[in-house]
Design a protein around this motif. Structure first.
Motif, PDB file in Angstrom:
ATOM      1  N   GLN A  44      78.707  39.482 -10.874  1.00 43.02           N
ATOM      2  CA  GLN A  44      78.564  39.125 -12.295  1.00 43.02           C
ATOM      3  C   GLN A  44      77.924  37.747 -12.480  1.00 43.02           C
ATOM      4  N   HIS A  45      77.902  36.955 -11.401  1.00 45.64           N
ATOM      5  CA  HIS A  45      77.274  35.628 -11.486  1.00 45.64           C
ATOM      6  C   HIS A  45      75.759  35.722 -11.276  1.00 45.64           C
ATOM      7  N   LEU A  46      75.287  36.925 -10.963  1.00 48.69           N
ATOM      8  CA  LEU A  46      73.852  37.083 -10.711  1.00 48.69           C
ATOM      9  C   LEU A  46      73.150  37.839 -11.850  1.00 48.69           C
ATOM     10  N   PHE A  56      72.073  27.870 -10.756  1.00 49.60           N
ATOM     11  CA  PHE A  56      72.763  27.765  -9.468  1.00 49.60           C
ATOM     12  C   PHE A  56      73.788  28.893  -9.297  1.00 49.60           C
ATOM     13  N   HIS A  57      73.933  29.700 -10.334  1.00 55.97           N
ATOM     14  CA  HIS A  57      74.813  30.879 -10.391  1.00 55.97           C
ATOM     15  C   HIS A  57      76.163  30.691  -9.689  1.00 55.97           C
ATOM     16  N   CYS A  58      76.839  29.575  -9.996  1.00 56.04           N
ATOM     17  CA  CYS A  58      78.151  29.357  -9.372  1.00 56.04           C
ATOM     18  C   CYS A  58      79.224  29.183 -10.447  1.00 56.04           C
ATOM     19  N   VAL A  59      80.441  29.477 -10.029  1.00 55.78           N
ATOM     20  CA  VAL A  59      81.611  29.129 -10.841  1.00 55.78           C
ATOM     21  C   VAL A  59      82.334  28.008 -10.113  1.00 55.78           C
ATOM     22  N   PRO A  60      83.005  27.134 -10.862  1.00 56.50           N
ATOM     23  CA  PRO A  60      83.161  27.093 -12.312  1.00 56.50           C
ATOM     24  C   PRO A  60      81.915  26.578 -13.032  1.00 56.50           C
ATOM     25  N   TRP A  70      78.111  22.565 -14.500  1.00 57.43           N
ATOM     26  CA  TRP A  70      78.798  23.125 -13.342  1.00 57.43           C
ATOM     27  C   TRP A  70      79.059  22.003 -12.353  1.00 57.43           C
ATOM     28  N   GLU A  71      79.678  22.315 -11.243  1.00 55.49           N
ATOM     29  CA  GLU A  71      80.239  21.379 -10.261  1.00 55.49           C
ATOM     30  C   GLU A  71      81.615  20.943 -10.776  1.00 55.49           C
ATOM     31  N   SER A  72      82.643  21.475 -10.105  1.00 54.38           N
ATOM     32  CA  SER A  72      84.012  21.302 -10.587  1.00 54.38           C
ATOM     33  C   SER A  72      84.382  19.852 -10.888  1.00 54.38           C
ATOM     34  N   ARG A  73      84.043  18.966  -9.962  1.00 50.87           N
ATOM     35  CA  ARG A  73      84.508  17.577 -10.142  1.00 50.87           C
ATOM     36  C   ARG A  73      83.791  16.898 -11.302  1.00 50.87           C
ATOM     37  N   ALA A  74      82.520  17.285 -11.511  1.00 53.43           N
ATOM     38  CA  ALA A  74      81.789  16.750 -12.673  1.00 53.43           C
ATOM     39  C   ALA A  74      82.423  17.272 -13.964  1.00 53.43           C
ATOM     40  N   LEU A 115      87.512  22.976   5.173  1.00 54.81           N
ATOM     41  CA  LEU A 115      88.385  24.112   4.866  1.00 54.81           C
ATOM     42  C   LEU A 115      87.565  25.402   4.781  1.00 54.81           C
ATOM     43  N   ARG A 116      86.457  25.333   4.043  1.00 56.94           N
ATOM     44  CA  ARG A 116      85.598  26.525   3.889  1.00 56.94           C
ATOM     45  C   ARG A 116      85.072  26.988   5.241  1.00 56.94           C
ATOM     46  N   ASP A 117      84.595  26.021   6.045  1.00 59.85           N
ATOM     47  CA  ASP A 117      83.998  26.375   7.343  1.00 59.85           C
ATOM     48  C   ASP A 117      85.023  27.058   8.250  1.00 59.85           C
TER      49      ASP A 117
HETATM   50  N1  LIG Z   1      80.628  22.405  -5.323  1.00 58.64           N
HETATM   51  C1  LIG Z   1      80.852  23.489  -6.242  1.00 58.64           C
HETATM   52  C2  LIG Z   1      81.174  24.735  -5.451  1.00 58.64           C
HETATM   53  C3  LIG Z   1      81.205  25.953  -6.333  1.00 58.64           C
HETATM   54  C4  LIG Z   1      81.288  27.220  -5.510  1.00 58.64           C
HETATM   55  O1  LIG Z   1      81.093  27.228  -4.293  1.00 58.64           O
HETATM   56  N2  LIG Z   1      81.587  28.323  -6.185  1.00 58.64           N
HETATM   57  C5  LIG Z   1      81.641  29.600  -5.532  1.00 58.64           C
HETATM   58  C6  LIG Z   1      82.985  30.253  -5.770  1.00 58.64           C
HETATM   59  S1  LIG Z   1      84.246  29.312  -4.993  1.00 58.64           S
HETATM   60  C7  LIG Z   1      80.556  30.477  -6.162  1.00 58.64           C
HETATM   61  O2  LIG Z   1      80.324  30.431  -7.344  1.00 58.64           O
HETATM   62  N3  LIG Z   1      79.898  31.285  -5.328  1.00 58.64           N
HETATM   63  C8  LIG Z   1      78.874  32.177  -5.775  1.00 58.64           C
HETATM   64  C9  LIG Z   1      77.490  31.581  -5.718  1.00 58.64           C
HETATM   65  O3  LIG Z   1      77.360  30.361  -5.519  1.00 58.64           O
HETATM   66  O4  LIG Z   1      76.528  32.353  -5.849  1.00 58.64           O
HETATM   67  C10 LIG Z   1      82.011  23.113  -7.181  1.00 58.64           C
HETATM   68  O5  LIG Z   1      82.855  22.326  -6.770  1.00 58.64           O
HETATM   69  O6  LIG Z   1      82.048  23.589  -8.313  1.00 58.64           O
END
Ligand SMILES: N[C@@H](CCC(=O)N[C@@H](CS)C(=O)NCC(=O)O)C(=O)O
Length: 218
Positions: A44-46, A56-60, A70-74, A115-117
């Motif tokens: 759904q992010h695409l 950048f199609h990422c959450v949050p 976007w970018e959680s900390r920002a 952690l992710r790695d």
């Molecule tokens: N550095 C970013 C990382 C965001 C991230 O990696 N989101 C993942 C889910 S945990 C995501 O959206 N993945 C799908 C994608 O990037 O296409 C943040 O802190 O917001």
């Protein structure tokens, strides 16, 4: 919310650590979010619509009346800066704020990466990488040291750094990570679990569900 009433659209995935960190911040500040769940497995992010909003199609991702971020900390910093500029979560005094920033950067660039790695290959490929494990151990040791004789990671008060690092570190619960060599981290997590009234809803429950799914996939 302090002075502006319009809801902020929040695109998220409940299990994602960066999303949990933003959600905990919003709950802490009583910022009303319009929750829009994005299923990454269903891609759904695409979709064209999402991609147009966030290439950048990422959450949050948030959309605050046309301002997309976007970018959680920002996002966490934006919530405080825009709606609660004097809140202790992100102190205004330069040295205190710099300490919080240092820990947020430590999280995004060092700890969460480690952690992710380590966790991703275990969850997605059933592969345990010993080098990644030892790198994570190193970074966890740093966090344990930062927390020595402190109530919170940046000092005496809860800050954005606690919420960000808490969301990151608890991701390891999904794979039953052994925290026993990091006693200060264990105490800090235990304390925050008890003290943050939104902990269970935002962090505890999605993590337990993810852990359950991981276990049944084994
Ligand atoms: N550095 C970013 C990382 C965001 C991230 O990696 N989101 C993942 C889910 S945990 C995501 O959206 N993945 C799908 C994608 O990037 O296409 C943040 O802190 O917001």
């Amino acid at each position: 919310m302090a002075d502006e009433k319009a809801k902020i659209d929040f695109y998220y995935t409940p299990e994602s650590a960066p999303c949990r960190a933003v959600l905990m911040t919003a709950k802490h500040l009583a910022i009303d979010l319009n929750l829009i769940e994005i299923d990454l497995n269903q891609k759904q992010h695409l979709t064209e619509l999402f991609f147009k909003m966030n290439p950048f199609h990422c959450v949050p991702t948030i959309n605050d009346n046309g301002f997309v971020l976007w970018e959680s900390r920002a996002i966490m910093q934006y919530f405080v800066n825009k709606y609660f500029p004097n809140h202790q979560l992100y102190p205004r005094e330069a040295a205190k704020r710099a300490t919080v920033d240092r820990l947020l950067f430590f999280d995004i660039g060092t700890l969460y990466k480690a952690l992710r790695d380590y966790i991703h290959p275990i969850v997605h490929e059933n592969k345990r990488d010993e080098i990644a494990e030892s790198r994570l151990w190193d970074k966890m040791k740093f966090l344990d040291t930062f927390l020595k004789n402190k109530h919170f990671v940046a000092g005496d008060q809860l800050t954005l750094a606690d919420l960000s690092l808490l969301a990151s570190v608890t991701s390891a619960e999904i794979i039953d990570y052994n925290f026993s060599q990091f006693p200060n981290v264990i105490n800090w997590i235990r304390k925050l679990k008890l003290e943050l009234p939104y902990y269970e809803e935002v962090n505890g429950k999605p993590l337990r569900e993810a852990k359950q799914r991981f276990k049944s996939s084994q």
